[in-house]
Design an enzyme around this catalytic site. Structure first.
Site, PDB file in Angstrom:
ATOM      1  N   CYS A 233     -22.160  12.560 -20.453  1.00  0.00           N
ATOM      2  CA  CYS A 233     -21.530  11.797 -21.474  1.00  0.00           C
ATOM      3  C   CYS A 233     -21.140  12.673 -22.606  1.00  0.00           C
ATOM      4  CB  CYS A 233     -23.013  10.892 -21.859  1.00  0.00           C
ATOM      5  SG  CYS A 233     -23.653  10.012 -20.320  1.00  0.00           S
TER       6      CYS A 233
ATOM      7  N   LYS B  13     -18.216   2.803 -28.285  1.00  0.00           N
ATOM      8  CA  LYS B  13     -19.039   3.437 -27.224  1.00  0.00           C
ATOM      9  C   LYS B  13     -18.851   5.103 -27.581  1.00  0.00           C
ATOM     10  CE  LYS B  13     -22.036   4.972 -24.471  1.00  0.00           C
ATOM     11  NZ  LYS B  13     -23.342   5.099 -24.672  1.00  0.00           N
TER      12      LYS B  13
HETATM   13  N1  LIG Z   1     -26.597   8.090 -17.709  1.00  0.00           N
HETATM   14  C1  LIG Z   1     -26.543   7.690 -18.942  1.00  0.00           C
HETATM   15  O1  LIG Z   1     -27.290   8.202 -20.036  1.00  0.00           O
HETATM   16  C2  LIG Z   1     -25.658   6.857 -19.469  1.00  0.00           C
HETATM   17  C3  LIG Z   1     -24.383   6.511 -18.843  1.00  0.00           C
HETATM   18  N2  LIG Z   1     -23.585   5.592 -19.049  1.00  0.00           N
HETATM   19  C4  LIG Z   1     -22.452   5.350 -18.464  1.00  0.00           C
HETATM   20  O2  LIG Z   1     -22.868   4.615 -17.326  1.00  0.00           O
HETATM   21  C5  LIG Z   1     -22.148   5.291 -16.133  1.00  0.00           C
HETATM   22  C6  LIG Z   1     -23.030   5.350 -14.868  1.00  0.00           C
HETATM   23  O3  LIG Z   1     -23.830   6.222 -15.267  1.00  0.00           O
HETATM   24  P1  LIG Z   1     -25.199   6.640 -14.360  1.00  0.00           P
HETATM   25  O4  LIG Z   1     -25.836   5.318 -13.910  1.00  0.00           O
HETATM   26  O5  LIG Z   1     -26.151   7.532 -14.960  1.00  0.00           O
HETATM   27  O6  LIG Z   1     -24.625   7.301 -13.037  1.00  0.00           O
HETATM   28  P2  LIG Z   1     -25.474   7.874 -11.772  1.00  0.00           P
HETATM   29  O7  LIG Z   1     -24.751   9.230 -11.271  1.00  0.00           O
HETATM   30  O8  LIG Z   1     -26.816   7.804 -12.125  1.00  0.00           O
HETATM   31  O9  LIG Z   1     -25.107   6.660 -10.776  1.00  0.00           O
HETATM   32  C7  LIG Z   1     -23.853   6.294 -10.268  1.00  0.00           C
HETATM   33  C8  LIG Z   1     -24.029   5.301  -8.894  1.00  0.00           C
HETATM   34  O10 LIG Z   1     -22.739   4.801  -8.757  1.00  0.00           O
HETATM   35  C9  LIG Z   1     -22.562   4.754  -7.440  1.00  0.00           C
HETATM   36  N3  LIG Z   1     -21.268   4.942  -7.179  1.00  0.00           N
HETATM   37  C10 LIG Z   1     -20.393   5.848  -7.326  1.00  0.00           C
HETATM   38  N4  LIG Z   1     -19.252   5.441  -7.010  1.00  0.00           N
HETATM   39  C11 LIG Z   1     -19.097   4.170  -6.554  1.00  0.00           C
HETATM   40  C12 LIG Z   1     -18.251   3.063  -6.107  1.00  0.00           C
HETATM   41  N5  LIG Z   1     -17.069   3.326  -6.009  1.00  0.00           N
HETATM   42  N6  LIG Z   1     -18.811   1.802  -5.805  1.00  0.00           N
HETATM   43  C13 LIG Z   1     -20.135   1.719  -6.023  1.00  0.00           C
HETATM   44  N7  LIG Z   1     -20.960   2.502  -6.530  1.00  0.00           N
HETATM   45  C14 LIG Z   1     -20.536   3.808  -6.657  1.00  0.00           C
HETATM   46  C15 LIG Z   1     -23.233   6.080  -6.879  1.00  0.00           C
HETATM   47  O11 LIG Z   1     -23.637   6.283  -5.486  1.00  0.00           O
HETATM   48  C16 LIG Z   1     -24.731   6.056  -8.120  1.00  0.00           C
HETATM   49  O12 LIG Z   1     -25.627   5.506  -7.261  1.00  0.00           O
HETATM   50  C17 LIG Z   1     -21.689   6.630 -16.489  1.00  0.00           C
HETATM   51  O13 LIG Z   1     -20.449   7.002 -15.992  1.00  0.00           O
HETATM   52  C18 LIG Z   1     -21.505   6.413 -18.119  1.00  0.00           C
HETATM   53  O14 LIG Z   1     -20.000   5.852 -18.179  1.00  0.00           O
HETATM   54  C19 LIG Z   1     -23.654   5.053 -20.423  1.00  0.00           C
HETATM   55  C20 LIG Z   1     -24.893   5.059 -20.921  1.00  0.00           C
HETATM   56  C21 LIG Z   1     -25.959   6.021 -20.714  1.00  0.00           C
HETATM   57  C1  LIG Z   2     -24.916   8.642 -29.431  1.00  0.00           C
HETATM   58  C2  LIG Z   2     -25.865   9.084 -28.370  1.00  0.00           C
HETATM   59  O1  LIG Z   2     -27.022   9.564 -28.979  1.00  0.00           O
HETATM   60  N1  LIG Z   2     -26.020   8.803 -27.238  1.00  0.00           N
HETATM   61  C3  LIG Z   2     -26.862   9.001 -26.449  1.00  0.00           C
HETATM   62  C4  LIG Z   2     -26.453   9.965 -25.306  1.00  0.00           C
HETATM   63  O2  LIG Z   2     -27.704  10.244 -24.738  1.00  0.00           O
HETATM   64  P1  LIG Z   2     -27.674  11.756 -23.725  1.00  0.00           P
HETATM   65  O3  LIG Z   2     -28.755  11.449 -22.574  1.00  0.00           O
HETATM   66  O4  LIG Z   2     -26.335  12.405 -23.588  1.00  0.00           O
HETATM   67  O5  LIG Z   2     -28.555  12.760 -24.399  1.00  0.00           O
HETATM   68  P2  LIG Z   2     -28.368  13.553 -25.768  1.00  0.00           P
HETATM   69  O6  LIG Z   2     -29.783  13.477 -26.589  1.00  0.00           O
HETATM   70  O7  LIG Z   2     -27.216  13.028 -26.662  1.00  0.00           O
HETATM   71  O8  LIG Z   2     -28.162  14.903 -25.269  1.00  0.00           O
HETATM   72  C5  LIG Z   2     -26.995  15.421 -24.822  1.00  0.00           C
HETATM   73  C6  LIG Z   2     -27.085  17.183 -24.918  1.00  0.00           C
HETATM   74  O9  LIG Z   2     -26.860  17.604 -26.376  1.00  0.00           O
HETATM   75  C7  LIG Z   2     -28.089  18.408 -26.501  1.00  0.00           C
HETATM   76  N2  LIG Z   2     -28.671  18.204 -27.943  1.00  0.00           N
HETATM   77  C8  LIG Z   2     -28.635  16.887 -28.212  1.00  0.00           C
HETATM   78  C9  LIG Z   2     -29.072  16.643 -29.624  1.00  0.00           C
HETATM   79  C10 LIG Z   2     -29.062  17.737 -30.516  1.00  0.00           C
HETATM   80  O10 LIG Z   2     -29.404  17.620 -31.714  1.00  0.00           O
HETATM   81  N3  LIG Z   2     -28.686  18.849 -30.136  1.00  0.00           N
HETATM   82  C11 LIG Z   2     -28.361  19.219 -28.666  1.00  0.00           C
HETATM   83  O11 LIG Z   2     -28.024  20.429 -28.385  1.00  0.00           O
HETATM   84  C12 LIG Z   2     -29.196  18.145 -25.600  1.00  0.00           C
HETATM   85  O12 LIG Z   2     -29.855  19.297 -25.352  1.00  0.00           O
HETATM   86  C13 LIG Z   2     -28.347  17.605 -24.177  1.00  0.00           C
HETATM   87  O13 LIG Z   2     -27.997  18.843 -23.501  1.00  0.00           O
HETATM   88  O14 LIG Z   2     -25.245   9.475 -24.346  1.00  0.00           O
HETATM   89  C14 LIG Z   2     -25.644   8.488 -23.736  1.00  0.00           C
HETATM   90  C15 LIG Z   2     -24.609   7.927 -22.787  1.00  0.00           C
HETATM   91  O15 LIG Z   2     -23.426   7.478 -23.857  1.00  0.00           O
HETATM   92  O16 LIG Z   2     -24.531   8.183 -21.872  1.00  0.00           O
HETATM   93  C16 LIG Z   2     -26.253   7.303 -24.838  1.00  0.00           C
HETATM   94  O17 LIG Z   2     -26.390   6.100 -24.082  1.00  0.00           O
HETATM   95  C17 LIG Z   2     -27.501   7.886 -25.344  1.00  0.00           C
HETATM   96  O18 LIG Z   2     -27.650   6.436 -26.714  1.00  0.00           O
END
Ligand SMILES: NC(=O)C1=CN([C@@H]2O[C@H](COP(=O)(O)OP(=O)(O)OC[C@H]3O[C@@H](n4cnc5c(N)ncnc54)[C@H](O)[C@@H]3O)[C@@H](O)[C@H]2O)C=CC1
Ligand SMILES: CC(=O)N[C@@H]1[C@@H](OP(=O)(O)OP(=O)(O)OC[C@H]2O[C@@H](n3ccc(=O)[nH]c3=O)[C@H](O)[C@@H]2O)O[C@H](C(=O)O)[C@@H](O)[C@@H]1O
Length: 455
Positions: free
Chosen positions: A289, A235
């Site tokens: 992220c 990851k």
């Molecule tokens: N947002 C993304 O694009 C991605 C996020 N992730 C991972 O998933 C994790 C979660 O991300 P999101 O869902 O985007 O976060 P988010 O901020 O949208 O949601 C987090 C939720 O967890 C709850 N929460 C916080 N502390 C808690 C606790 N102690 N017990 C129970 N609930 C609690 C909050 O109230 C909130 O509803 C990230 O930290 C990241 O590691 C992985 C891939 C993509």
């Molecule tokens: C490796 C990878 O592309 N991971 C994805 C990424 O998604 P995330 O939502 O963070 O968006 P992102 O497209 O990476 O953009 C992040 C930031 O980087 C900027 N960005 C992105 C691509 C690029 O060529 N140039 C650039 O400046 C975007 O504007 C943004 O501000 O991070 C997510 C995560 O790990 O949370 C992951 O699940 C997604 O698949």
């Protein structure tokens, strides 16, 4: 028909019976964290198992879910998925993590893993949830971590914590790291099949259980790796690859002026052969992220990581580069920054997503305000626009504001409709090469392409 409870870890029932028990609700699931990622995941688990308790500390989230409504917006299919899951009693939500743990046999953790003020990983939410899980953990249960974690967190931090707080032996429950490879705006399709699911257990039986369960969620393959640390690194490496490659694109993008070329044109041409995948130069890198994951490694490994640290600095510098270009454009137009009104278009971290963590717009709006400009923030997607330095405004209010400069930081679709004909020829800094043919007599500078009228 009441389904007998099935605890998967160490079960001697045939695999098909275990899968059937999962599908028939015999493996009660608890999903901790009902956010942008957790709620879609809970909805998919509910669809596949019919027996999910979602846990969140935010009672508003819990109440919305129990009313059959998704508090997560703009996630295609999620409203219907949550409504159906609650109507069929496949999903219920609670703020009581211990109670949920006591009735669950499968515990899935997907709460935030953020950075503290010193840019060190903040695992407090994960540790708090792990304590709740431990309080209700029973022999044969499975614990899957989906929150992105620093390397070795599962084996060095969470497993000992689970053992200590539950009183179980390490070999009495499954523990695996099964990273969430999902992006907002496409979460349900990502969870159910866009990419292979990676699973890494502390032992073979943990990996077996993770493979069996995720095989019920995704139409794609489930790839087992050697251990949780390997899965944690899968990851993280995906994110590090992105941050470093965005930094390369940004460094190349800043060559546009000196070389008097459109670097984006060169990037597009270079990417026509398979060994090159140059990313997009831009106004900076946001979200919780990509900007965070390098610190999960930099701060935790002994080995030096100069490339990761340099890439972070290069990407962070794009915010001040954007401000510098705005000041330069205004001066060229005869306006000092202290006398200027500047409209910043887009403050969320990427288009269409209402998330502002680590958005470049925080630094850019603060720096422009500090330089004395009248800053206006325009973002139809952002729900906390007032939190940003400057005054919230709408596109339709721009003619009355009559800004001296427009700075596009995030390319929301709405910015296809900037009312150019009712503006007095502002200068433009386009941070994402998103403004096709901005109808202004003011100078237009596109990051990565250089000035519109190159000498
Ligand atoms: N947002 C993304 O694009 C991605 C996020 N992730 C991972 O998933 C994790 C979660 O991300 P999101 O869902 O985007 O976060 P988010 O901020 O949208 O949601 C987090 C939720 O967890 C709850 N929460 C916080 N502390 C808690 C606790 N102690 N017990 C129970 N609930 C609690 C909050 O109230 C909130 O509803 C990230 O930290 C990241 O590691 C992985 C891939 C993509
Ligand atoms: C490796 C990878 O592309 N991971 C994805 C990424 O998604 P995330 O939502 O963070 O968006 P992102 O497209 O990476 O953009 C992040 C930031 O980087 C900027 N960005 C992105 C691509 C690029 O060529 N140039 C650039 O400046 C975007 O504007 C943004 O501000 O991070 C997510 C995560 O790990 O949370 C992951 O699940 C997604 O698949």
């Amino acid at each position: 028909m009441s389904t007998t409870l099935c605890r998967l870890y160490g079960s001697d029932r045939p695999a098909d019976e275990q899968r059937r028990a999962f599908r028939e609700g015999g493996v009660p699931v608890a999903v901790y964290g009902l956010g942008k990622m957790g709620l879609p995941l809970a909805a998919v688990f509910a669809d596949r198992s019919g027996n999910v308790t979602g846990v969140d500390i935010d009672s508003a989230v819990v109440n919305a879910v129990n009313d059959g409504q998704s508090p997560v917006e703009d996630e295609p299919g999620l409203d219907t998925a949550v409504e159906t899951a609650v109507e069929t009693e496949s999903l219920r939500a609670t703020t009581d993590g211990v109670d949920a743990a006591e009735s669950a046999a499968l515990h899935v953790v997907i709460v935030p893993t953020l950075l503290d003020d010193a840019d060190s990983p903040d695992l407090s939410a994960v540790e708090s949830v792990v304590d709740d899980v431990a309080a209700g953990l029973a022999p044969g249960d499975a614990v899957f971590l989906e929150s992105t974690l620093p390397p070795r967190t599962c084996v060095d931090v969470l497993r000992p914590r689970l053992v200590e707080k539950s009183g179980l032996a390490p070999d009495e429950f499954a523990l695996a790291f099964c990273p969430e490879r999902t992006a907002s705006g496409r979460a349900l399709e990502d969870i159910t099949g866009s990419y292979p699911k990676i699973v890494g257990g502390v032992d073979e039986e943990s990996t077996r259980v993770a493979k069996l369960v995720y095989g019920e969620l995704t139409s794609n393959e489930v790839i087992p790796v050697s251990d949780p640390t390997t899965a944690e690194c899968v990851k993280l490496f995906e994110g590090l690859y992105r941050d470093v490659n965005i930094a390369l694109a940004n460094e190349l993008g800043r060559l546009a002026d000196g070389l008097a070329i459109d670097v984006r044109e060169a990037i597009e041409a270079a990417n026509t052969q398979p060994y090159c995948e140059l990313h997009d130069p831009g106004a900076g890198v946001g979200g919780h992220c990509i900007p965070y994951y390098p610190h999960f490694v930099i701060d935790t490994v002994e080995t030096s990581t100069p490339l990761l640290e340099t890439a972070r600095r290069v990407n962070e510098r794009m915010e001040e580069f954007t401000v510098h270009k705005t000041v330069e454009q205004l001066v060229d137009a005869g306006t000092e920054i202290g006398d200027a009104s500047v409209a910043v278009l887009g403050v969320t971290y990427r288009p269409g997503i209402d998330e502002t963590r680590a958005s470049p717009a925080w630094t850019i709006t603060a720096a422009l305000s500090a330089a004395g400009a009248d800053v206006y923030t325009v973002d139809p997607v952002c729900s906390d626009l007032a939190a940003f330095p400057g005054r919230p405004a709408t596109l339709s209010e721009l003619p009355a504001i009559d800004p001296d400069a427009l700075v596009l930081v995030t390319a929301h679709d709405a910015f296809d409709d900037v009312p150019w004909d009712r503006l007095a020829d502002p200068v433009v800094v386009d941070g994402r090469d998103a403004l096709t043919d901005p109808a202004t007599a003011g100078e237009v500078y596109t990051i990565g392409s250089g000035p519109a009228t190159s000498d």
